[in-house]
Design an enzyme around this catalytic site. Structure first.
Site, short mmCIF file in Angstrom:
data_model
loop_
_atom_site.label_atom_id
_atom_site.label_comp_id
_atom_site.label_asym_id
_atom_site.label_seq_id
_atom_site.Cartn_x
_atom_site.Cartn_y
_atom_site.Cartn_z
CE LYS A 80 -39.66 26.59 7.23
NZ LYS A 80 -39.66 26.68 8.69
O1 G3P Z 1 -37.31 27.96 11.54
C1 G3P Z 1 -36.65 26.93 12.22
C2 G3P Z 1 -36.67 27.18 13.68
O2 G3P Z 1 -38.01 27.23 14.14
C3 G3P Z 1 -35.90 26.15 14.46
O3 G3P Z 1 -35.47 26.80 15.62
O4 G3P Z 1 -34.52 27.00 17.87
O5 G3P Z 1 -35.85 24.93 17.22
O6 G3P Z 1 -33.56 25.34 16.26
P1 G3P Z 1 -34.82 25.98 16.82
#
Ligand code: G3P
Length: 225
Positions: free
Chosen positions: A83
């Site tokens: 990534k």
């Molecule tokens: O894969 C990206 C994800 O983990 C981010 O999620 O909820 O932190 O925006 P969030």
């Protein structure tokens, strides 16, 4: 539609892998921090449990250092996807890694313009963060629709749209309606997708009515015992 699980919690991954619905895993530095585990150890364990792509994110910000970290991460298991952030250095690293046949997931995408750059850099996956767009009163799923529409114009783009920052089953349904290739789901969102009160109510009624028949479904041998 492929489902990845968005966590570095190995217990959650083991549990959800038993559903047979898990096609990969995505992690990031925040999820590794939350796991409390050594990154290399937890990525290795995840790769043992889930044979599909397992995203492990570099933490360097310049291309050379990203590539050095990618060499370490790639050595963990053959199903590791590297990534990288959607920055000029991240896309330079993406291109170099793709030239070495390494899966690359370009993350922290927030615009269709960025997504075009990632596809041109040969990304295996692009990760637009729908929840974070919604968080600032944007339209996260409109971003997904834009990216899918643009990618569909160019057969030479072989980047899969990996909907990330998913916050609800609604995001998953809308991603499916748009035709996104993959959604990466927090464990709770996948579990929520199973739930419907009418399913619970209907099953309870079936079982109550079946109980009244006094019957059992058994093979001839079991019945004879
Ligand atoms: O894969 C990206 C994800 O983990 C981010 O999620 O909820 O932190 O925006 P969030």
């Amino acid at each position: 539609m492929k489902f990845f699980i968005d966590t570095a919690d190995i217990d959650e991954i083991r549990d959800l892998a038993t559903t047979g619905l898990v096609d990969g895993v995505t992690t990031n530095p925040s999820l590794v921090m939350k796991s409390g585990r050594d990154m290399a150890d937890v990525i290795a364990e995840i790769c043992d449990v889930v044979p599909g792509p397992v995203s492990a994110e570099v933490t360097a910000t310049d291309t050379a250092a990203m590539l050095a970290e990618a060499d370490v991460l790639r050595a963990i298991a053959p199903n590791v996807a590297i990534k990288v952030p959607l920055t000029p250095d991240g896309l330079r690293a993406c291109k170099a890694l793709r030239d070495r046949d390494t899966m690359v997931n370009v993350t922290l995408c927030f615009s269709a313009a960025q997504a075009i750059l990632a596809a041109k850099a040969g990304a295996s996956f692009i990760s637009p963060f729908v929840g974070r767009v919604d968080d600032i009163a944007g339209e996260g799923m409109a971003l997904i629709a834009d990216i899918v529409e643009i990618y569909d114009q160019y057969p030479e783009f072989d980047t899969e749209v990996l909907v990330a920052s998913v916050r609800s089953p609604k995001h998953v349904v809308e991603a499916g309606r748009i035709g996104a290739h993959i959604a990466t789901l927090p464990p709770n969102v996948l579990r929520q997708m199973f739930n419907h009160p009418l399913t619970d109510k209907g099953l309870a009624q079936f079982l109550a009515d079946w109980e009244k028949t006094g019957q059992r479904i058994a093979g001839p041998r079991a019945a004879a015992e």
